[in-house]
Each structure stands twice: as structure tokens, then as C-alpha cells.
Scaffold this active site. Sequence first.
Site, PDB file in Angstrom:
ATOM      1  N   ASN A 291       0.810  -1.218   0.000  1.00 20.48           N
ATOM      2  CA  ASN A 291       0.000   0.000   0.000  1.00 20.48           C
ATOM      3  C   ASN A 291       0.848   1.275   0.000  1.00 20.48           C
ATOM      4  OD1 ASN A 291      -2.349   1.428  -0.020  1.00 20.48           O
ATOM      5  ND2 ASN A 291      -3.066   0.763   2.010  1.00 20.48           N
TER       6      ASN A 291
ATOM      7  N   HIS B  95     -14.970  -5.832   9.927  1.00 18.79           N
ATOM      8  CA  HIS B  95     -14.579  -4.514  10.452  1.00 18.79           C
ATOM      9  C   HIS B  95     -15.790  -3.639  10.693  1.00 18.79           C
ATOM     10  CE1 HIS B  95     -10.170  -3.752   9.236  1.00 18.79           C
ATOM     11  NE2 HIS B  95     -10.340  -5.034   9.423  1.00 18.79           N
TER      12      HIS B  95
ATOM     13  N   ARG C 265     -14.217  -6.689  14.552  1.00 13.36           N
ATOM     14  CA  ARG C 265     -13.274  -5.676  15.024  1.00 13.36           C
ATOM     15  C   ARG C 265     -14.037  -4.368  15.143  1.00 13.36           C
ATOM     16  NH1 ARG C 265      -8.150  -2.869  11.889  1.00 13.36           N
ATOM     17  NH2 ARG C 265      -9.629  -1.252  11.376  1.00 13.36           N
TER      18      ARG C 265
ATOM     19  N   TYR D 256      -7.710   6.571  12.818  1.00 15.68           N
ATOM     20  CA  TYR D 256      -7.488   5.338  12.075  1.00 15.68           C
ATOM     21  C   TYR D 256      -8.726   4.421  12.169  1.00 15.68           C
ATOM     22  CZ  TYR D 256      -6.528   0.571  11.142  1.00 15.68           C
ATOM     23  OH  TYR D 256      -6.652  -0.697  10.634  1.00 15.68           O
TER      24      TYR D 256
ATOM     25  N   ASP E 274      -7.889  -2.662  16.966  1.00 15.10           N
ATOM     26  CA  ASP E 274      -6.558  -2.352  16.410  1.00 15.10           C
ATOM     27  C   ASP E 274      -6.059  -1.022  16.982  1.00 15.10           C
ATOM     28  OD1 ASP E 274      -4.292  -2.071  14.867  1.00 15.10           O
ATOM     29  OD2 ASP E 274      -5.296  -2.462  12.945  1.00 15.10           O
TER      30      ASP E 274
ATOM     31  N   HIS F 162      -3.086   0.121  16.206  1.00 13.93           N
ATOM     32  CA  HIS F 162      -2.339   0.653  15.064  1.00 13.93           C
ATOM     33  C   HIS F 162      -1.052   1.371  15.480  1.00 13.93           C
ATOM     34  CE1 HIS F 162      -2.297   1.783  10.715  1.00 13.93           C
ATOM     35  NE2 HIS F 162      -2.958   0.658  10.653  1.00 13.93           N
TER      36      HIS F 162
ATOM     37  N   GLU G 196      -4.613  -5.327  18.885  1.00 14.74           N
ATOM     38  CA  GLU G 196      -3.664  -5.487  17.786  1.00 14.74           C
ATOM     39  C   GLU G 196      -2.655  -4.348  17.750  1.00 14.74           C
ATOM     40  OE1 GLU G 196      -5.748  -6.009  14.119  1.00 14.74           O
ATOM     41  OE2 GLU G 196      -4.116  -5.164  12.931  1.00 14.74           O
TER      42      GLU G 196
ATOM     43  N   GLU H 217       1.461  -7.388  11.097  1.00 12.16           N
ATOM     44  CA  GLU H 217       1.060  -7.161   9.706  1.00 12.16           C
ATOM     45  C   GLU H 217       2.149  -6.439   8.904  1.00 12.16           C
ATOM     46  OE1 GLU H 217      -2.552  -4.877  10.493  1.00 12.16           O
ATOM     47  OE2 GLU H 217      -1.570  -3.091   9.726  1.00 12.16           O
TER      48      GLU H 217
ATOM     49  N   ARG I 213       0.281 -11.782  12.854  1.00 12.58           N
ATOM     50  CA  ARG I 213      -0.573 -11.188  11.823  1.00 12.58           C
ATOM     51  C   ARG I 213       0.016 -11.240  10.415  1.00 12.58           C
ATOM     52  NH1 ARG I 213      -4.940  -9.251  11.246  1.00 12.58           N
ATOM     53  NH2 ARG I 213      -4.433  -7.102  10.716  1.00 12.58           N
TER      54      ARG I 213
ATOM     55  N   HIS J 155      -3.291 -10.871   8.329  1.00 12.23           N
ATOM     56  CA  HIS J 155      -3.745  -9.574   7.819  1.00 12.23           C
ATOM     57  C   HIS J 155      -4.629  -9.814   6.592  1.00 12.23           C
ATOM     58  CE1 HIS J 155      -2.144  -5.418   6.193  1.00 12.23           C
ATOM     59  NE2 HIS J 155      -3.311  -5.287   6.785  1.00 12.23           N
TER      60      HIS J 155
ATOM     61  N   GLU K 258      -8.450 -12.093   9.141  1.00 12.77           N
ATOM     62  CA  GLU K 258      -9.128 -10.811   8.909  1.00 12.77           C
ATOM     63  C   GLU K 258      -9.805 -10.841   7.538  1.00 12.77           C
ATOM     64  OE1 GLU K 258      -6.428  -7.479   8.628  1.00 12.77           O
ATOM     65  OE2 GLU K 258      -8.012  -6.026   9.012  1.00 12.77           O
TER      66      GLU K 258
ATOM     67  N   TRP L 149       1.489   6.490  12.453  1.00 17.48           N
ATOM     68  CA  TRP L 149       0.132   6.358  11.933  1.00 17.48           C
ATOM     69  C   TRP L 149      -0.319   4.934  12.103  1.00 17.48           C
ATOM     70  CZ3 TRP L 149      -2.095   3.439   7.985  1.00 17.48           C
ATOM     71  CH2 TRP L 149      -3.492   3.660   7.834  1.00 17.48           C
TER      72      TRP L 149
HETATM   73  C1  GCO Z   1      -5.572  -3.892   9.514  1.00 18.30           C
HETATM   74  C2  GCO Z   1      -4.557  -2.905   9.102  1.00 18.30           C
HETATM   75  C3  GCO Z   1      -4.918  -2.031   7.967  1.00 18.30           C
HETATM   76  C4  GCO Z   1      -3.688  -1.212   7.578  1.00 18.30           C
HETATM   77  C5  GCO Z   1      -3.565  -1.174   6.116  1.00 18.30           C
HETATM   78  C6  GCO Z   1      -2.333  -0.411   5.669  1.00 18.30           C
HETATM   79  O1  GCO Z   1      -5.497  -4.304  10.650  1.00 18.30           O
HETATM   80  O2  GCO Z   1      -6.376  -4.266   8.689  1.00 18.30           O
HETATM   81  O3  GCO Z   1      -4.051  -2.213  10.206  1.00 18.30           O
HETATM   82  O4  GCO Z   1      -6.027  -1.252   8.215  1.00 18.30           O
HETATM   83  O5  GCO Z   1      -3.740   0.064   8.087  1.00 18.30           O
HETATM   84  O6  GCO Z   1      -3.548  -2.498   5.644  1.00 18.30           O
HETATM   85  O7  GCO Z   1      -2.116  -0.579   4.338  1.00 18.30           O
HETATM   86 MG    MG Z   2      -3.916  -3.625  11.771  1.00 16.55          MG
END
Ligand code: GCO
Ligand code: MG
Length: 402
Positions: free
Chosen positions: A37, A122, A147, A159, A210, A212, A236, A262, A283, A312, A339, A402
Site C-alpha cells: 500500500n 470490520h 473488530r 485510524y 486495532d 495501530h 492489535e 502485519e 498477523r 492480515h 481478517e 500512523w
Molecule cells: C488492519 C490494518 C490495515 C492497515 C492497512 C495499511 O489491521 O487491517 O491495520 O487497516 O492500516 O492495511 O495498508
Molecule cells: Mg492492523
Amino acid sequence: MKIIAVKVIVCSPGRNFVTIKIETDEGIYGLGDATLNGREKSVATYIEEHISPCLIGRNPSNIEDIWQYLYRGAYWRRGPITMTAIAAVDCALWDIKGKKANMPVHELLGGSSRNGVLVYGHANGQDIPATVDAVGRYLDEGYLAVRAQSGIPGLEKVYGIGRGEKFYEPAETGLPIETLWSTPAYLDFAPKLFEAIRNTYGSKPHLLHDIHHRLTPIEAARLGKSFEQFNLFWMEDPVPAENQESLKLIRQHTTTPIAIGEVFNSIWDCEIILREQLCDYIRSTVVHAGGITHLRRIIDLASLSQIRTGCHGATDLSPVCMAAALQIDMWAPNFGIQEYMVHSPETNDVFPHQYKFEKGYLIPGNEPGIGADINEKLAKKYPYKPASLPVARLTDGTMWNW
Ligand code: GCO
Ligand code: MG
């Protein structure tokens, strides 16, 4: 059998994807997801410049040898670009092997260990009532695990809060957008979200969350303690894990399960975490962790410490990656959960696949190979659009994770 062509297909059916297609002299081809990404073109170039020329003429059956060639032969080992490129090749080779053997890849890995793959969806909303409602909609659809992410009062563009409820996509066209983060506001707010969800739906649904990468270890320890009464399936990415030992401190203070990995791209990113049992779920998935060949090694190491998988599966991983991950999920003796973010209809049209959602599980099907394809003609209608992931700053302007 010989490799005769390696194509890199970059398209944007709703979001950017990079796909590798390896063709053989027997007419069988294999697919691999190579999407990273916000860095899509870097991986595409890496494959085109440094990998494709080395593959022509090789026997695609020798997956292990090709993996070692691309890893050891690069000299500059690991890193997300290299490992995503290797992953894509590896996945395509497993796809070819499965098609040649007329078996789904999980059969080649040792057969299936379960009837279906437990997934989590999600749910997100601008505030607690909206998020509680969103969780309810997933439960109505038959999800057993959800989630939950909510907007936080006073913070814009947190986020996990999407434009559309189902198709949350953090990458935006152009340069990275700037978002704000306040750890005190979050620590105060997050337990209230899970209190409201448990009060509404009771103790049965599995709930995930999450963080993050936003907290320090001691902050994560405190949050984990305050989550304990709500019995989360996992929290997470509580901390960024460049320092693997940082998870020790969290573990000493809380029994809330931890999922991480992830952004890891090799076994070396989680070796200490796995050996020392510093998480509960790993993950990493096929596309960013060196493919099926390397992910299998991570999963085996994890199993020695009773750590389970939680691959992930965000929408920036294409259905090709999801199909491959499901093959691993069917086999892995220490599978935990997968996920599952639903892709947009445009994405699903470009990447036809056989997996299906049924009563909280994904069922991968029994087609030979990984079980996903690409409609190249349609893909051409969606050209690449530059897009970036956001960045985050603290309220005083300091750059944050982030
Ligand atoms: C998740 C991830 C995503 C990431 C994204 C970044 O748990 O699914 O944290 O939301 O932010 O894959 O490219
Ligand atoms: Mg994540």
C-alpha cells in the site's frame, strides 16, 4: 515445465493493486499479489527490473530453490519491497504447482485441518452509538467475530473510520493527509467503546480492536488491563515493534491477548516475539512476508510457543492474497482467525475468486491452485492512481506513528 513469461499487472479497481502472472510453456499460469500500500510502483519495478529476467527458463516446480535464489541472491536481504516481490513470485509458483497437480494448495501443504476459516469483519463508526450499531449489522450477517474502531471526540480522521461502512480505505489520492493523535484522549475513550458493545450484545461475540502502533509499552499495558473485563479476542499492534522486547512489559501487566505482525516482512522481525511467547496471534500474511514458503516457517515457529495465526486481510491486499492466505489457514494446525474486509464490487470483478462467506467462516473451495484469477482485460480499464497512506501528528505537532 519452464517459465516463459512474467507479467506485472498494475490496476486500480477501487484501489491500487499489483499482480504478478507467471506463464509456463505448458499453458498453466500462476498468480501472486504484490501490493504494498502506497509503494505499489516500487514493488512493480523491483519485479520487472530484478526478478523477471532471472525467472525466464527456470522450472517453476522448484519453488524452494527459486525462493532461496531470490532471497540469498539479492545480497540486500529482507525489507518490505524485496519480500513483497519474492512473496508474489512464491505465491504464483504454488498456484502453478497446485494447478499442475490438480489440487488446491492446502492439499499440497498437508491437507486441511478444519472445515472453514473463522473470520472477523470490520465495524466502525464516527462515535460509540454508530460503532455499536455497525457491530450489530455484522452480527446480523452471521459474523462470529468483529473488530470495532470508533471516532474519538476531539480527534479528526482517526485510524479505522471509513467513508463507507464496509469499504474503509485509508490510502488517499496524492500526498499523505495529516491526522491528529492524542494518547490521553484515546486511553480514556477506548474502554468505554467496549463497555457499550458488551452491554448491547453480551459476552458471546468475539471482539477485536486495532491500536495501530500508537502506544508506548506502559500505555499499552494500562489499556490492556482496562480491556480485561470486556474479554477482547485481541488488541492489535499495541506498539510499533522495531524493538521486539518492548512487548515483554505489556505481557507482564495484562492478560488481554496481543496480535502483532502485519508490517513484519520476515521471520527475523518476530523471532524474539515468537520464541519468547510475547504475542498470542501473528498477523503476517502471504504478500508481505515472503509468500507461502516463508509464512509457513513463521507459522511453524509460532506453533512452538502456542501462538496462533491471525493473517492480515485488509482491502489493500488483493483477493489473490486472500485466496492464498485461506489455503494456509485451512492447513495451519495453529490457525487462529483470518481478517476479512469485503472488497469493492470493482475489485471482485477484476479478481474472480472461489472463496465464499458462510455463517462467520470463509470457505476456500477446492479448485486447483490458490483459487483466484485476474480478468486482465477489465483490469486495463482501471489505470493506476497515485495514493498515499496518511501520517499522524500529536496535538502539539510532533510526528507520531500512523
Ligand atoms: C488492519 C490494518 C490495515 C492497515 C492497512 C495499511 O489491521 O487491517 O491495520 O487497516 O492500516 O492495511 O495498508
Ligand atoms: Mg492492523
